[in-house]
Design a protein around this motif. Structure first.
Motif, PDB file in Angstrom:
ATOM      1  N   THR A   2       0.826  -1.200   0.000  1.00 51.42           N
ATOM      2  CA  THR A   2       0.000   0.000   0.000  1.00 51.42           C
ATOM      3  C   THR A   2       0.863   1.254   0.000  1.00 51.42           C
ATOM      4  N   GLN A   3       0.511   2.185  -0.860  1.00 44.96           N
ATOM      5  CA  GLN A   3       1.192   3.470  -0.931  1.00 44.96           C
ATOM      6  C   GLN A   3       0.436   4.474  -0.070  1.00 44.96           C
ATOM      7  N   TYR A   4       1.094   4.986   0.937  1.00 46.65           N
ATOM      8  CA  TYR A   4       0.469   5.988   1.805  1.00 46.65           C
ATOM      9  C   TYR A   4       0.954   7.379   1.429  1.00 46.65           C
ATOM     10  N   LEU A   5       0.064   8.337   1.516  1.00 45.05           N
ATOM     11  CA  LEU A   5       0.406   9.737   1.287  1.00 45.05           C
ATOM     12  C   LEU A   5       1.249  10.260   2.439  1.00 45.05           C
ATOM     13  N   PHE A   6       0.893   9.824   3.653  1.00 45.17           N
ATOM     14  CA  PHE A   6       1.675  10.130   4.856  1.00 45.17           C
ATOM     15  C   PHE A   6       1.245   9.147   5.932  1.00 45.17           C
ATOM     16  N   THR A   7       2.064   9.051   6.964  1.00 49.13           N
ATOM     17  CA  THR A   7       1.792   8.111   8.050  1.00 49.13           C
ATOM     18  C   THR A   7       2.060   8.778   9.397  1.00 49.13           C
ATOM     19  N   THR A   8       1.554   8.135  10.428  1.00 47.59           N
ATOM     20  CA  THR A   8       1.909   8.443  11.812  1.00 47.59           C
ATOM     21  C   THR A   8       2.487   7.139  12.364  1.00 47.59           C
ATOM     22  N   PRO A   9       2.885   7.099  13.624  1.00 51.01           N
ATOM     23  CA  PRO A   9       3.384   5.820  14.141  1.00 51.01           C
ATOM     24  C   PRO A   9       2.392   4.653  13.990  1.00 51.01           C
ATOM     25  N   LEU A  69      -4.972   1.137  10.005  1.00 46.03           N
ATOM     26  CA  LEU A  69      -4.121   0.840  11.147  1.00 46.03           C
ATOM     27  C   LEU A  69      -2.908   0.108  10.578  1.00 46.03           C
ATOM     28  N   LEU A  70      -1.735   0.693  10.678  1.00 51.98           N
ATOM     29  CA  LEU A  70      -0.551   0.144  10.021  1.00 51.98           C
ATOM     30  C   LEU A  70      -0.236  -1.278  10.472  1.00 51.98           C
ATOM     31  N   GLU A  71      -0.442  -1.557  11.734  1.00 52.01           N
ATOM     32  CA  GLU A  71      -0.095  -2.868  12.291  1.00 52.01           C
ATOM     33  C   GLU A  71      -0.844  -4.008  11.594  1.00 52.01           C
ATOM     34  N   THR A  72      -2.119  -3.767  11.268  1.00 52.54           N
ATOM     35  CA  THR A  72      -2.954  -4.830  10.702  1.00 52.54           C
ATOM     36  C   THR A  72      -3.399  -4.552   9.263  1.00 52.54           C
ATOM     37  N   LYS A  73      -3.180  -3.325   8.769  1.00 52.64           N
ATOM     38  CA  LYS A  73      -3.634  -2.859   7.455  1.00 52.64           C
ATOM     39  C   LYS A  73      -5.164  -2.789   7.365  1.00 52.64           C
ATOM     40  N   GLU A  74      -5.857  -2.802   8.501  1.00 56.76           N
ATOM     41  CA  GLU A  74      -7.321  -2.673   8.501  1.00 56.76           C
ATOM     42  C   GLU A  74      -7.723  -1.218   8.317  1.00 56.76           C
ATOM     43  N   LEU A  75      -8.792  -1.004   7.547  1.00 59.07           N
ATOM     44  CA  LEU A  75      -9.385   0.327   7.425  1.00 59.07           C
ATOM     45  C   LEU A  75     -10.112   0.624   8.736  1.00 59.07           C
ATOM     46  N   ILE A  76      -9.705   1.717   9.406  1.00 61.13           N
ATOM     47  CA  ILE A  76     -10.376   2.075  10.661  1.00 61.13           C
ATOM     48  C   ILE A  76     -11.442   3.145  10.442  1.00 61.13           C
ATOM     49  N   GLY A  77     -11.416   3.799   9.275  1.00 52.55           N
ATOM     50  CA  GLY A  77     -12.380   4.850   8.990  1.00 52.55           C
ATOM     51  C   GLY A  77     -11.751   5.940   8.154  1.00 52.55           C
ATOM     52  N   THR A  78     -12.163   7.173   8.447  1.00 58.18           N
ATOM     53  CA  THR A  78     -11.676   8.305   7.674  1.00 58.18           C
ATOM     54  C   THR A  78     -11.272   9.444   8.607  1.00 58.18           C
ATOM     55  N   ILE A  79     -10.183  10.089   8.271  1.00 56.83           N
ATOM     56  CA  ILE A  79      -9.727  11.302   8.952  1.00 56.83           C
ATOM     57  C   ILE A  79      -9.152  12.173   7.844  1.00 56.83           C
ATOM     58  N   GLY A  80      -9.513  13.438   7.845  1.00 56.68           N
ATOM     59  CA  GLY A  80      -8.949  14.271   6.803  1.00 56.68           C
ATOM     60  C   GLY A  80      -9.566  15.649   6.729  1.00 56.68           C
ATOM     61  N   LEU A  81      -9.360  16.261   5.587  1.00 55.24           N
ATOM     62  CA  LEU A  81      -9.755  17.644   5.347  1.00 55.24           C
ATOM     63  C   LEU A  81     -10.842  17.694   4.285  1.00 55.24           C
ATOM     64  N   GLY A  82     -11.770  18.618   4.468  1.00 54.99           N
ATOM     65  CA  GLY A  82     -12.842  18.795   3.501  1.00 54.99           C
ATOM     66  C   GLY A  82     -13.021  20.263   3.143  1.00 54.99           C
ATOM     67  N   TRP A  83     -13.642  20.502   2.011  1.00 51.38           N
ATOM     68  CA  TRP A  83     -13.948  21.859   1.550  1.00 51.38           C
ATOM     69  C   TRP A  83     -15.425  22.076   1.785  1.00 51.38           C
ATOM     70  N   LYS A  84     -15.776  23.001   2.670  1.00 47.70           N
ATOM     71  CA  LYS A  84     -17.174  23.245   3.046  1.00 47.70           C
ATOM     72  C   LYS A  84     -17.673  24.534   2.403  1.00 47.70           C
ATOM     73  N   THR A  85     -18.836  24.438   1.776  1.00 51.17           N
ATOM     74  CA  THR A  85     -19.420  25.599   1.100  1.00 51.17           C
ATOM     75  C   THR A  85     -20.880  25.813   1.490  1.00 51.17           C
ATOM     76  N   PHE A  86     -21.372  25.093   2.516  1.00 45.84           N
ATOM     77  CA  PHE A  86     -22.765  25.301   2.906  1.00 45.84           C
ATOM     78  C   PHE A  86     -22.964  26.738   3.383  1.00 45.84           C
ATOM     79  N   GLU A  87     -24.206  27.148   3.459  1.00 44.23           N
ATOM     80  CA  GLU A  87     -24.543  28.532   3.787  1.00 44.23           C
ATOM     81  C   GLU A  87     -24.209  28.857   5.245  1.00 44.23           C
ATOM     82  N   SER A  88     -23.238  29.749   5.437  1.00 44.84           N
ATOM     83  CA  SER A  88     -22.896  30.246   6.779  1.00 44.84           C
ATOM     84  C   SER A  88     -21.968  31.452   6.631  1.00 44.84           C
TER      85      SER A  88
END
Length: 176
Positions: A2-9, A69-88
């Motif tokens: 798997t190619q990761y864009l970046f990692t943590t421990p 999760l690097l240890e098991t290669k299991e998908l744990i979910g999503t963490i990241g950045l989004g672009w929000k444009t809703f009305e506010s």
């Protein structure tokens, strides 16, 4: 491999792949995980979200990443950045968010991953990131505090106007 864009421990961040659908759909269909969202998502809605994230990554260079999760290669979910444009009065903006399967709750993974995403934002010349959660979502609000974000204000989320039990949100931000 798997190619990761970046990692943590403990975590690897990458773009979405077709093989993620089953695991991410299971997370998105969990009532407890989705407690502070409009509703659990179907398999089709999960696929549409993954497709949106791929397009966002191609257009902006960031998205809510698939996180392993690097240890098991299991998908744990999503963490990241989004672009929000809703009305506010604070959009458009870049926000940071996370959704992790409950198997991996209470291990500090959201905070570890969110800090890495803030670092990614800084490296990509993003100067301000916000985060929002329903005021009852104390776990996510705690992550916002833990990663160094400051309370900005409370607001009624326009996209949640038909969901009064989760519409009132806390907004946090960090400026680099």
């Amino acid at each position: 491999m798997t190619q990761y864009l970046f990692t943590t421990p403990r975590l690897g961040f990458r773009t979405w792949q077709s093989f993620d659908l089953d695991d991410f759909a299971a997370i998105n269909s969990d009532q407890e995980v989705m407690r502070f969202f409009q509703k659990p998502l179907s398999r089709e809605e999960t696929q549409a979200m993954m497709d949106r994230m791929q397009r966002m990554f191609e257009e902006k260079g960031y998205c809510y990443f698939a996180v392993d999760l690097l240890e098991t290669k299991e998908l744990i979910g999503t963490i990241g950045l989004g672009w929000k444009t809703f009305e506010s009065d604070f959009t458009p903006c870049v926000d940071i968010g996370w959704r992790i399967g409950k198997t991996w709750w209470n291990r500090g993974l959201a905070s570890e991953g969110a800090l890495a995403c803030l670092n990614f934002a800084q490296q990509n010349q993003i100067t301000e990131v916000v985060s929002m959660a329903s005021i009852g979502n104390t776990a996510s609000i705690q992550v916002m505090k833990k990663i160094g974000m400051d309370f900005w204000k409370e607001f009624d989320h326009y996209e949640l106007k038909n969901f009064p039990n989760i519409q009132r949100c806390s907004l946090y931000r960090i400026v680099f």
